[in-house]
Design a protein around this motif. Structure first.
Motif, PDB file in Angstrom:
ATOM      1  N   GLU A  75       0.869  -1.175   0.000  1.00  0.00           N
ATOM      2  CA  GLU A  75       0.000   0.000   0.000  1.00  0.00           C
ATOM      3  C   GLU A  75       0.904   1.222   0.000  1.00  0.00           C
ATOM      4  O   GLU A  75       2.107   1.113   0.274  1.00  0.00           O
ATOM      5  CB  GLU A  75      -0.888   0.006   1.243  1.00  0.00           C
ATOM      6  CG  GLU A  75      -0.114  -0.008   2.560  1.00  0.00           C
ATOM      7  CD  GLU A  75      -1.000  -0.198   3.780  1.00  0.00           C
ATOM      8  OE1 GLU A  75      -2.226  -0.266   3.637  1.00  0.00           O
ATOM      9  OE2 GLU A  75      -0.438  -0.289   4.902  1.00  0.00           O
ATOM     10  N   ALA A  76       0.348   2.394  -0.327  1.00  0.00           N
ATOM     11  CA  ALA A  76       1.180   3.593  -0.411  1.00  0.00           C
ATOM     12  C   ALA A  76       0.384   4.828  -0.045  1.00  0.00           C
ATOM     13  O   ALA A  76      -0.842   4.885  -0.230  1.00  0.00           O
ATOM     14  CB  ALA A  76       1.768   3.749  -1.816  1.00  0.00           C
ATOM     15  N   GLY A  77       1.088   5.817   0.492  1.00  0.00           N
ATOM     16  CA  GLY A  77       0.508   7.119   0.765  1.00  0.00           C
ATOM     17  C   GLY A  77       1.312   8.188   0.056  1.00  0.00           C
ATOM     18  O   GLY A  77       2.542   8.227   0.162  1.00  0.00           O
ATOM     19  N   PHE A  78       0.631   9.054  -0.712  1.00  0.00           N
ATOM     20  CA  PHE A  78       1.264  10.127  -1.475  1.00  0.00           C
ATOM     21  C   PHE A  78       0.868  11.472  -0.882  1.00  0.00           C
ATOM     22  O   PHE A  78      -0.300  11.679  -0.525  1.00  0.00           O
ATOM     23  CB  PHE A  78       0.820  10.087  -2.938  1.00  0.00           C
ATOM     24  CG  PHE A  78       1.187   8.824  -3.664  1.00  0.00           C
ATOM     25  CD1 PHE A  78       2.317   8.776  -4.470  1.00  0.00           C
ATOM     26  CD2 PHE A  78       0.405   7.680  -3.547  1.00  0.00           C
ATOM     27  CE1 PHE A  78       2.655   7.611  -5.150  1.00  0.00           C
ATOM     28  CE2 PHE A  78       0.732   6.511  -4.220  1.00  0.00           C
ATOM     29  CZ  PHE A  78       1.872   6.477  -5.022  1.00  0.00           C
ATOM     30  N   VAL A  79       1.824  12.396  -0.794  1.00  0.00           N
ATOM     31  CA  VAL A  79       1.544  13.765  -0.360  1.00  0.00           C
ATOM     32  C   VAL A  79       2.144  14.717  -1.380  1.00  0.00           C
ATOM     33  O   VAL A  79       3.306  14.563  -1.785  1.00  0.00           O
ATOM     34  CB  VAL A  79       2.131  14.063   1.031  1.00  0.00           C
ATOM     35  CG1 VAL A  79       1.788  15.493   1.447  1.00  0.00           C
ATOM     36  CG2 VAL A  79       1.607  13.086   2.076  1.00  0.00           C
ATOM     37  N   ASN A  80       1.368  15.709  -1.786  1.00  0.00           N
ATOM     38  CA  ASN A  80       1.846  16.712  -2.728  1.00  0.00           C
ATOM     39  C   ASN A  80       2.345  17.933  -1.969  1.00  0.00           C
ATOM     40  O   ASN A  80       1.600  18.527  -1.189  1.00  0.00           O
ATOM     41  CB  ASN A  80       0.727  17.118  -3.687  1.00  0.00           C
ATOM     42  CG  ASN A  80       1.219  18.091  -4.752  1.00  0.00           C
ATOM     43  OD1 ASN A  80       2.401  18.160  -5.053  1.00  0.00           O
ATOM     44  ND2 ASN A  80       0.294  18.866  -5.314  1.00  0.00           N
ATOM     45  N   GLN A 163      -3.323  14.183  11.198  1.00  0.00           N
ATOM     46  CA  GLN A 163      -3.326  12.754  10.926  1.00  0.00           C
ATOM     47  C   GLN A 163      -4.142  12.481   9.659  1.00  0.00           C
ATOM     48  O   GLN A 163      -5.331  12.782   9.599  1.00  0.00           O
ATOM     49  CB  GLN A 163      -3.927  11.990  12.100  1.00  0.00           C
ATOM     50  CG  GLN A 163      -3.140  12.118  13.394  1.00  0.00           C
ATOM     51  CD  GLN A 163      -3.863  11.474  14.561  1.00  0.00           C
ATOM     52  OE1 GLN A 163      -5.061  11.640  14.731  1.00  0.00           O
ATOM     53  NE2 GLN A 163      -3.132  10.730  15.371  1.00  0.00           N
ATOM     54  N   TYR A 164      -3.517  11.907   8.658  1.00  0.00           N
ATOM     55  CA  TYR A 164      -4.171  11.586   7.390  1.00  0.00           C
ATOM     56  C   TYR A 164      -4.558  10.100   7.347  1.00  0.00           C
ATOM     57  O   TYR A 164      -5.728   9.752   7.264  1.00  0.00           O
ATOM     58  CB  TYR A 164      -3.238  11.899   6.212  1.00  0.00           C
ATOM     59  CG  TYR A 164      -3.077  13.360   5.875  1.00  0.00           C
ATOM     60  CD1 TYR A 164      -3.519  13.866   4.658  1.00  0.00           C
ATOM     61  CD2 TYR A 164      -2.442  14.241   6.745  1.00  0.00           C
ATOM     62  CE1 TYR A 164      -3.348  15.204   4.318  1.00  0.00           C
ATOM     63  CE2 TYR A 164      -2.264  15.584   6.420  1.00  0.00           C
ATOM     64  CZ  TYR A 164      -2.722  16.054   5.207  1.00  0.00           C
ATOM     65  OH  TYR A 164      -2.551  17.377   4.880  1.00  0.00           O
ATOM     66  N   ILE A 165      -3.554   9.238   7.356  1.00  0.00           N
ATOM     67  CA  ILE A 165      -3.787   7.791   7.294  1.00  0.00           C
ATOM     68  C   ILE A 165      -3.526   7.231   8.684  1.00  0.00           C
ATOM     69  O   ILE A 165      -2.390   7.228   9.164  1.00  0.00           O
ATOM     70  CB  ILE A 165      -2.859   7.130   6.255  1.00  0.00           C
ATOM     71  CG1 ILE A 165      -3.067   7.755   4.868  1.00  0.00           C
ATOM     72  CG2 ILE A 165      -3.098   5.628   6.191  1.00  0.00           C
ATOM     73  CD1 ILE A 165      -2.017   7.353   3.842  1.00  0.00           C
ATOM     74  N   MET A 176       0.906   4.412   8.510  1.00  0.00           N
ATOM     75  CA  MET A 176       0.313   5.621   9.078  1.00  0.00           C
ATOM     76  C   MET A 176       1.091   6.826   8.566  1.00  0.00           C
ATOM     77  O   MET A 176       2.317   6.753   8.412  1.00  0.00           O
ATOM     78  CB  MET A 176       0.337   5.570  10.609  1.00  0.00           C
ATOM     79  CG  MET A 176      -0.694   4.628  11.193  1.00  0.00           C
ATOM     80  SD  MET A 176      -0.836   4.774  12.995  1.00  0.00           S
ATOM     81  CE  MET A 176       0.603   3.831  13.476  1.00  0.00           C
ATOM     82  N   LEU A 177       0.370   7.924   8.301  1.00  0.00           N
ATOM     83  CA  LEU A 177       1.010   9.074   7.676  1.00  0.00           C
ATOM     84  C   LEU A 177       0.296  10.349   8.087  1.00  0.00           C
ATOM     85  O   LEU A 177      -0.925  10.381   8.236  1.00  0.00           O
ATOM     86  CB  LEU A 177       0.995   8.915   6.145  1.00  0.00           C
ATOM     87  CG  LEU A 177       1.621  10.009   5.292  1.00  0.00           C
ATOM     88  CD1 LEU A 177       2.270   9.414   4.042  1.00  0.00           C
ATOM     89  CD2 LEU A 177       0.596  11.065   4.896  1.00  0.00           C
ATOM     90  N   TYR A 262      -0.816  -0.663  15.237  1.00  0.00           N
ATOM     91  CA  TYR A 262      -1.554   0.273  14.387  1.00  0.00           C
ATOM     92  C   TYR A 262      -2.303   1.268  15.271  1.00  0.00           C
ATOM     93  O   TYR A 262      -3.510   1.333  15.274  1.00  0.00           O
ATOM     94  CB  TYR A 262      -2.513  -0.499  13.484  1.00  0.00           C
ATOM     95  CG  TYR A 262      -3.152   0.346  12.395  1.00  0.00           C
ATOM     96  CD1 TYR A 262      -2.371   0.955  11.417  1.00  0.00           C
ATOM     97  CD2 TYR A 262      -4.525   0.526  12.334  1.00  0.00           C
ATOM     98  CE1 TYR A 262      -2.950   1.712  10.417  1.00  0.00           C
ATOM     99  CE2 TYR A 262      -5.119   1.285  11.338  1.00  0.00           C
ATOM    100  CZ  TYR A 262      -4.321   1.885  10.377  1.00  0.00           C
ATOM    101  OH  TYR A 262      -4.895   2.640   9.384  1.00  0.00           O
ATOM    102  N   THR A 263      -1.539   2.019  16.051  1.00  0.00           N
ATOM    103  CA  THR A 263      -2.134   3.054  16.878  1.00  0.00           C
ATOM    104  C   THR A 263      -1.132   4.187  17.040  1.00  0.00           C
ATOM    105  O   THR A 263       0.047   3.959  17.333  1.00  0.00           O
ATOM    106  CB  THR A 263      -2.561   2.534  18.265  1.00  0.00           C
ATOM    107  OG1 THR A 263      -2.876   3.652  19.110  1.00  0.00           O
ATOM    108  CG2 THR A 263      -1.455   1.717  18.924  1.00  0.00           C
ATOM    109  N   PHE A 264      -1.598   5.397  16.849  1.00  0.00           N
ATOM    110  CA  PHE A 264      -0.729   6.568  16.957  1.00  0.00           C
ATOM    111  C   PHE A 264      -0.178   6.712  18.377  1.00  0.00           C
ATOM    112  O   PHE A 264       0.891   7.272  18.583  1.00  0.00           O
ATOM    113  CB  PHE A 264      -1.517   7.818  16.564  1.00  0.00           C
ATOM    114  CG  PHE A 264      -0.695   9.085  16.547  1.00  0.00           C
ATOM    115  CD1 PHE A 264       0.115   9.383  15.470  1.00  0.00           C
ATOM    116  CD2 PHE A 264      -0.739   9.968  17.615  1.00  0.00           C
ATOM    117  CE1 PHE A 264       0.878  10.549  15.451  1.00  0.00           C
ATOM    118  CE2 PHE A 264       0.016  11.137  17.608  1.00  0.00           C
ATOM    119  CZ  PHE A 264       0.825  11.410  16.523  1.00  0.00           C
ATOM    120  N   LYS A 265      -0.907   6.213  19.367  1.00  0.00           N
ATOM    121  CA  LYS A 265      -0.532   6.411  20.774  1.00  0.00           C
ATOM    122  C   LYS A 265       0.460   5.371  21.286  1.00  0.00           C
ATOM    123  O   LYS A 265       0.783   5.354  22.478  1.00  0.00           O
ATOM    124  CB  LYS A 265      -1.794   6.398  21.646  1.00  0.00           C
ATOM    125  CG  LYS A 265      -2.739   7.549  21.325  1.00  0.00           C
ATOM    126  CD  LYS A 265      -3.995   7.501  22.198  1.00  0.00           C
ATOM    127  CE  LYS A 265      -4.932   8.652  21.857  1.00  0.00           C
ATOM    128  NZ  LYS A 265      -6.166   8.615  22.674  1.00  0.00           N
TER     129      LYS A 265
END
Length: 276
Positions: A75-80, A163-165, A176-177, A262-265
């Motif tokens: 999977e992938a996350g893209f940011v412009n 927080q996006y992903i 996470m991204l 899979y948790t930001f905390k």
């Protein structure tokens, strides 16, 4: 494609400045009409960037992982972070303005990266992690991201973490991204520092002037080191390392994580009196 192998913290204590930069700093990600990628053995993450100017760029599988397409098992996350972008995923186009992001799930066979206007080219940063399931492709704008307001001006770390992903936003398998924007007058991020030995992290520093720098701190809490980072350079953060920094002026950064939890905390705070 560059390949970066994992390092254990005992050996890291002996590294010179040049060796630290060689293993953990990504200096050149954004080149015109080319996709630059780094494959790290920390949780098999891929970090990449491109500036499509005169043509659309096809995200292709590298010989490194022996698959038919880039997202066959990823999977992938893209940011412009540049001018308007157009990303086509299996023929469906998504327009990304500055600080818009796009999550693309496992199994997409065609990903094309292009600029809407060659005179104002897009600048696309992406991270990719292994995936166990196929999830929908989703666009996220910064006004739809989850904002977390943290720090204070008194401690020079007033900032907003977008927080996006993540678990409560756009769903993914393990990636996470998000983006952290510091308030005017603040230069510190993530201090006091923390660890999360279950996952690695990557940082892209941007929105910096040519003559400003960020001092990225890393290493075990009692054996810290630093990397001097310029605009639009990225740093790999091992699971055993702290990851914080201070800038000589304003900056922003994109953070991405992959690994066990899979948790930001999922953080282990580091008491200030243990830092050395």
């Amino acid at each position: 494609m560059q390949v970066r192998h994992a390092t254990n913290p005992t050996d890291f204590k002996t590294y010179t400045t040049e060796r630290i930069r060689q293993d953990f700093l990504i200096e050149e990600l954004f080149q015109a009409d080319a996709i630059q990628m780094v494959y790290t053995h920390y949780d098999r993450m891929v970090i990449g960037g491109c500036v499509p100017v005169s043509k659309a760029l096809q995200l292709a599988a590298d010989e490194t992982w022996k698959t038919g397409s880039f997202l066959e098992r990823r999977e992938a996350g893209f940011v412009n972070i540049g001018g308007p972008a157009i990303l086509a995923v299996d023929g469906e186009a998504y327009e990304l303005q500055k600080l818009d992001a796009l999550y693309v799930g496992r199994g997409a066979t065609s990903v094309e990266l292009a600029s809407a206007d060659s005179s104002d080219p897009a600048k696309l940063y992406f991270t990719s992690a292994l995936a166990h399931a196929s999830l929908p492709t989703v666009k996220i704008s910064i006004d739809k991201a989850n904002p977390m307001h943290m720090g204070s001006l008194d401690t020079s770390n007033e900032r907003t973490i977008y927080q996006y992903i993540h678990a409560d936003g756009v769903q993914s398998c393990q990636l996470m991204l998000g983006i952290t924007l510091l308030k005017p007058g603040s230069i510190w991020n993530t201090m006091p520092p923390h660890l999360h030995d279950r996952r690695m992290e990557a940082y892209l520093y941007f929105n910096m002037e040519e003559d400003t720098r960020v001092f990225h701190l890393m290493g075990e809490p009692n054996e810290t080191r630093h990397i001097v980072v310029k605009n639009e350079q990225a740093v790999l953060s091992p699971p055993w390392s702290i990851h914080s920094g201070a800038g000589t002026a304003s900056y922003s950064f994109i953070w991405a994580m992959a690994g066990e939890n899979y948790t930001f905390k999922d953080m282990d705070p580091v008491p200030m009196n243990t830092l050395k």
